[in-house]
Design a protein around this motif. Structure first.
Motif, PDB file in Angstrom:
ATOM      1  N   GLN A  24       0.829  -1.207   0.000  1.00  0.00           N
ATOM      2  CA  GLN A  24       0.000   0.000   0.000  1.00  0.00           C
ATOM      3  C   GLN A  24       0.862   1.255   0.000  1.00  0.00           C
ATOM      4  O   GLN A  24       0.566   2.227  -0.696  1.00  0.00           O
ATOM      5  N   CYS A  25       1.936   1.242   0.783  1.00  0.00           N
ATOM      6  CA  CYS A  25       2.813   2.415   0.848  1.00  0.00           C
ATOM      7  C   CYS A  25       3.456   2.688  -0.504  1.00  0.00           C
ATOM      8  O   CYS A  25       3.486   3.829  -0.976  1.00  0.00           O
ATOM      9  N   ALA A  26       3.975   1.644  -1.150  1.00  0.00           N
ATOM     10  CA  ALA A  26       4.598   1.816  -2.458  1.00  0.00           C
ATOM     11  C   ALA A  26       3.588   2.331  -3.486  1.00  0.00           C
ATOM     12  O   ALA A  26       3.910   3.172  -4.333  1.00  0.00           O
ATOM     13  N   GLU A  27       2.371   1.830  -3.408  1.00  0.00           N
ATOM     14  CA  GLU A  27       1.323   2.261  -4.341  1.00  0.00           C
ATOM     15  C   GLU A  27       0.988   3.739  -4.158  1.00  0.00           C
ATOM     16  O   GLU A  27       0.765   4.468  -5.124  1.00  0.00           O
ATOM     17  N   LEU A  28       0.982   4.193  -2.902  1.00  0.00           N
ATOM     18  CA  LEU A  28       0.728   5.612  -2.625  1.00  0.00           C
ATOM     19  C   LEU A  28       1.841   6.486  -3.207  1.00  0.00           C
ATOM     20  O   LEU A  28       1.570   7.547  -3.773  1.00  0.00           O
ATOM     21  N   PHE A  29       3.056   6.042  -3.084  1.00  0.00           N
ATOM     22  CA  PHE A  29       4.173   6.794  -3.664  1.00  0.00           C
ATOM     23  C   PHE A  29       4.049   6.846  -5.189  1.00  0.00           C
ATOM     24  O   PHE A  29       4.295   7.877  -5.815  1.00  0.00           O
ATOM     25  N   TYR A  30       3.677   5.706  -5.777  1.00  0.00           N
ATOM     26  CA  TYR A  30       3.528   5.647  -7.238  1.00  0.00           C
ATOM     27  C   TYR A  30       2.456   6.616  -7.719  1.00  0.00           C
ATOM     28  O   TYR A  30       2.635   7.329  -8.718  1.00  0.00           O
ATOM     29  N   ARG A  31       1.336   6.668  -7.008  1.00  0.00           N
ATOM     30  CA  ARG A  31       0.247   7.565  -7.396  1.00  0.00           C
ATOM     31  C   ARG A  31       0.667   9.029  -7.316  1.00  0.00           C
ATOM     32  O   ARG A  31       0.122   9.873  -8.040  1.00  0.00           O
ATOM     33  N   ASN A  32       1.612   9.328  -6.456  1.00  0.00           N
ATOM     34  CA  ASN A  32       2.100  10.702  -6.353  1.00  0.00           C
ATOM     35  C   ASN A  32       3.246  10.990  -7.307  1.00  0.00           C
ATOM     36  O   ASN A  32       3.870  12.048  -7.239  1.00  0.00           O
ATOM     37  N   GLY A  33       3.549  10.030  -8.180  1.00  0.00           N
ATOM     38  CA  GLY A  33       4.530  10.270  -9.234  1.00  0.00           C
ATOM     39  C   GLY A  33       5.975  10.009  -8.865  1.00  0.00           C
ATOM     40  O   GLY A  33       6.896  10.397  -9.608  1.00  0.00           O
ATOM     41  N   HIS A  34       6.233   9.354  -7.749  1.00  0.00           N
ATOM     42  CA  HIS A  34       7.616   9.111  -7.324  1.00  0.00           C
ATOM     43  C   HIS A  34       8.256   8.003  -8.151  1.00  0.00           C
ATOM     44  O   HIS A  34       7.622   6.989  -8.459  1.00  0.00           O
ATOM     45  N   LYS A  35       9.535   8.213  -8.493  1.00  0.00           N
ATOM     46  CA  LYS A  35      10.321   7.229  -9.237  1.00  0.00           C
ATOM     47  C   LYS A  35      11.467   6.661  -8.397  1.00  0.00           C
ATOM     48  O   LYS A  35      12.099   5.685  -8.792  1.00  0.00           O
ATOM     49  N   ARG A  36      11.752   7.310  -7.260  1.00  0.00           N
ATOM     50  CA  ARG A  36      12.845   6.857  -6.391  1.00  0.00           C
ATOM     51  C   ARG A  36      12.338   6.831  -4.946  1.00  0.00           C
ATOM     52  O   ARG A  36      11.783   7.820  -4.467  1.00  0.00           O
ATOM     53  N   ALA A  37      12.530   5.694  -4.276  1.00  0.00           N
ATOM     54  CA  ALA A  37      12.044   5.569  -2.901  1.00  0.00           C
ATOM     55  C   ALA A  37      13.103   4.904  -2.029  1.00  0.00           C
ATOM     56  O   ALA A  37      13.914   4.101  -2.494  1.00  0.00           O
ATOM     57  N   GLY A  38      13.063   5.249  -0.744  1.00  0.00           N
ATOM     58  CA  GLY A  38      13.943   4.627   0.239  1.00  0.00           C
ATOM     59  C   GLY A  38      13.117   4.025   1.359  1.00  0.00           C
ATOM     60  O   GLY A  38      11.909   4.259   1.465  1.00  0.00           O
ATOM     61  N   ILE A  39      13.783   3.262   2.218  1.00  0.00           N
ATOM     62  CA  ILE A  39      13.086   2.637   3.346  1.00  0.00           C
ATOM     63  C   ILE A  39      13.999   2.654   4.565  1.00  0.00           C
ATOM     64  O   ILE A  39      15.199   2.370   4.461  1.00  0.00           O
ATOM     65  N   VAL A  40      13.434   3.011   5.716  1.00  0.00           N
ATOM     66  CA  VAL A  40      14.172   3.036   6.983  1.00  0.00           C
ATOM     67  C   VAL A  40      13.556   1.990   7.898  1.00  0.00           C
ATOM     68  O   VAL A  40      12.350   2.001   8.142  1.00  0.00           O
ATOM     69  N   SER A  41      14.397   1.086   8.416  1.00  0.00           N
ATOM     70  CA  SER A  41      13.908  -0.007   9.258  1.00  0.00           C
ATOM     71  C   SER A  41      14.705  -0.078  10.552  1.00  0.00           C
ATOM     72  O   SER A  41      15.838   0.404  10.630  1.00  0.00           O
ATOM     73  N   SER A  42      14.116  -0.714  11.551  1.00  0.00           N
ATOM     74  CA  SER A  42      14.843  -0.996  12.779  1.00  0.00           C
ATOM     75  C   SER A  42      15.869  -2.085  12.500  1.00  0.00           C
ATOM     76  O   SER A  42      15.604  -3.024  11.743  1.00  0.00           O
ATOM     77  N   GLU A  43      17.047  -1.957  13.116  1.00  0.00           N
ATOM     78  CA  GLU A  43      18.087  -2.956  12.873  1.00  0.00           C
ATOM     79  C   GLU A  43      17.706  -4.319  13.462  1.00  0.00           C
ATOM     80  O   GLU A  43      18.179  -5.350  12.991  1.00  0.00           O
ATOM     81  N   ASN A  44      16.861  -4.332  14.495  1.00  0.00           N
ATOM     82  CA  ASN A  44      16.336  -5.593  15.032  1.00  0.00           C
ATOM     83  C   ASN A  44      15.056  -5.931  14.280  1.00  0.00           C
ATOM     84  O   ASN A  44      13.959  -5.608  14.715  1.00  0.00           O
ATOM     85  N   ARG A  45      15.210  -6.592  13.163  1.00  0.00           N
ATOM     86  CA  ARG A  45      14.079  -6.814  12.277  1.00  0.00           C
ATOM     87  C   ARG A  45      13.165  -7.903  12.830  1.00  0.00           C
ATOM     88  O   ARG A  45      13.602  -8.996  13.144  1.00  0.00           O
ATOM     89  N   SER A  46      11.885  -7.567  12.936  1.00  0.00           N
ATOM     90  CA  SER A  46      10.886  -8.552  13.342  1.00  0.00           C
ATOM     91  C   SER A  46      10.388  -9.286  12.104  1.00  0.00           C
ATOM     92  O   SER A  46      10.596  -8.841  10.967  1.00  0.00           O
ATOM     93  N   ALA A  47       9.719 -10.412  12.337  1.00  0.00           N
ATOM     94  CA  ALA A  47       9.136 -11.142  11.210  1.00  0.00           C
ATOM     95  C   ALA A  47       8.125 -10.275  10.476  1.00  0.00           C
ATOM     96  O   ALA A  47       8.009 -10.331   9.241  1.00  0.00           O
ATOM     97  N   ALA A  48       7.387  -9.438  11.222  1.00  0.00           N
ATOM     98  CA  ALA A  48       6.392  -8.558  10.608  1.00  0.00           C
ATOM     99  C   ALA A  48       7.053  -7.505   9.724  1.00  0.00           C
ATOM    100  O   ALA A  48       6.570  -7.187   8.634  1.00  0.00           O
ATOM    101  N   SER A  49       8.175  -6.945  10.177  1.00  0.00           N
ATOM    102  CA  SER A  49       8.846  -5.908   9.390  1.00  0.00           C
ATOM    103  C   SER A  49       9.434  -6.481   8.103  1.00  0.00           C
ATOM    104  O   SER A  49       9.512  -5.790   7.085  1.00  0.00           O
ATOM    105  N   VAL A  50       9.828  -7.744   8.156  1.00  0.00           N
ATOM    106  CA  VAL A  50      10.329  -8.401   6.935  1.00  0.00           C
ATOM    107  C   VAL A  50       9.215  -8.499   5.899  1.00  0.00           C
ATOM    108  O   VAL A  50       9.423  -8.245   4.707  1.00  0.00           O
ATOM    109  N   LEU A  51       8.020  -8.839   6.345  1.00  0.00           N
ATOM    110  CA  LEU A  51       6.877  -8.916   5.432  1.00  0.00           C
ATOM    111  C   LEU A  51       6.552  -7.540   4.842  1.00  0.00           C
ATOM    112  O   LEU A  51       6.264  -7.426   3.645  1.00  0.00           O
ATOM    113  N   ARG A  52       6.585  -6.499   5.679  1.00  0.00           N
ATOM    114  CA  ARG A  52       6.321  -5.148   5.159  1.00  0.00           C
ATOM    115  C   ARG A  52       7.364  -4.755   4.129  1.00  0.00           C
ATOM    116  O   ARG A  52       7.048  -4.186   3.082  1.00  0.00           O
TER     117      ARG A  52
END
Length: 350
Positions: free
Chosen positions: A178-206
């Motif tokens: 959903q987040c990527a789709e929102l960026f696409y609708r706003n015309g973005h061509k370059r995106a980054g992602i910030v995550s916690s270094e202690n990755r949970s199973a849920a964050s991996v899915l996101r």
């Protein structure tokens, strides 16, 4: 069918119908719709109960009710030490809100565990200490440990789904998409992602959902734009400062943990990057705090207090009704707009 005047028990109705005692108990306690038991099954149970002269707990004397159902439980809350902050307080408020609705005495015992080391607490799941357990903050390794083992007590997982375990969860893969789709609708061509270094199973899915949708939408997601840090403001600041060393920057940023947002905004201000002018941001998490940042942050919001309330509801339902089945509750994220991202009007192609 002759009426039994000596008092019919749930077990007798269950045996007569060929159903589990847990299913019959749920229907007789008025929770059939809530726990998705078919209308047809509910009608059969209720009709049979009337024919057999079953008397509900509401119509029995207090001592009969007490004998039929336990009224005190000790619930172990197994919590990843990485999340021992304000988040835990919100979960506890949710637990207490649910407990008020039950005619039971519930003791909550906090059982911290180290990231990747839930297995060191194996004895706590034996049933000697706790009647049930709620577990939050699982890593992939912790999830693997649960997947390979079975335990005597009912266990409810928070934001994780595993076979043979009850759970309260979010569709994390879809949230990332959903987040990527929102960026696409706003015309973005370059995106980054910030995550916690202690990755949970849920964050991996996101992350996987976000990365896959970026690929489908033609949005660049370079390795140097995937940064990690501690799951707090300091971690957010330091991770984005590293990203700002890149020659080219993304124009949109997905923040996997909303608690990192304050530091991320500070790093972008120090780097003279305007939000949302040069960088749009969407964060995942509890949106209450994000509305007090400057600029306010758009959040894919999930109420941690509500998730906790439902987790406690599931474990108490299982215990009070002596269920030998797993239950689950899906929470849907809500997009709360802040100043960091505003969806642009959809423009139709002529």
């Amino acid at each position: 069918m002759p009426k039994n005047t000596r008092g019919v028990q749930v077990k007798q109705i269950a045996e007569h119908l060929g159903l589990s005692s847990g299913t019959v108990s749920i229907v007789l306690n008025g929770r059939g719709d809530e726990l998705r038991i078919s209308k047809e099954t509910q009608k059969i149970v209720l009709d049979t109960a009337r024919e057999m002269n079953y008397q509900s707990g509401k119509n029995q004397k207090k001592n009969q009710k007490t004998a039929a159902r336990r009224e005190s439980f000790c619930i172990g809350v197994f919590w990843n030490l990485h999340y021992m902050g304000g988040l835990l307080g919100q979960f506890y408020s949710g637990f207490l809100e649910t407990i008020k609705q039950y005619h039971a005495e519930v003791e909550i015992v906090l059982q911290p565990f180290e990231y990747d080391h839930l297995n060191l607490l194996e004895d706590a799941f034996s049933g000697k200490r706790y009647d049930g357990a709620i577990i939050g903050g699982l890593s992939e390794l912790d999830s693997g440990y649960l997947r390979e083992n079975t335990f005597e007590i009912p266990i409810v997982l928070i934001n994780q789904t595993l076979e043979n375990y009850s759970s309260v969860y979010v569709d994390d893969y879809q949230t990332g998409r959903q987040c990527a789709e929102l960026f696409y609708r706003n015309g973005h061509k370059r995106a980054g992602i910030v995550s916690s270094e202690n990755r949970s199973a849920a964050s991996v899915l996101r992350y996987n959902g976000f990365a896959e949708e970026c690929r489908k939408c033609g949005i660049q997601l370079k390795d140097e734009w995937k940064v990690t840090g501690e799951g707090n403001g300091i971690g957010g600041y330091e991770s984005v400062r590293r990203m700002l060393q890149c020659r080219e920057l993304p124009t949109a940023l997905f923040v996997q943990t909303s608690r990192m947002s304050s530091g991320i905004l500070a790093a972008l201000r120090d780097g003279n990057i305007e939000v949302p002018g040069q960088m749009e941001i969407i964060a995942y998490g509890d949106g209450d705090f994000s509305q007090y940042l400057y600029p306010t942050v758009t959040v894919l919001h999930v109420s941690v207090a509500e998730m906790a309330a439902n987790a406690m509801h599931l474990v108490l339902t299982i215990l009070q009704n002596d269920l030998h089945m797993t239950l689950s509750k899906l929470h849907v994220t809500k997009l709360i707009y802040g100043e960091s991202f505003q969806e642009k009007p959809y423009e139709r192609t002529p």
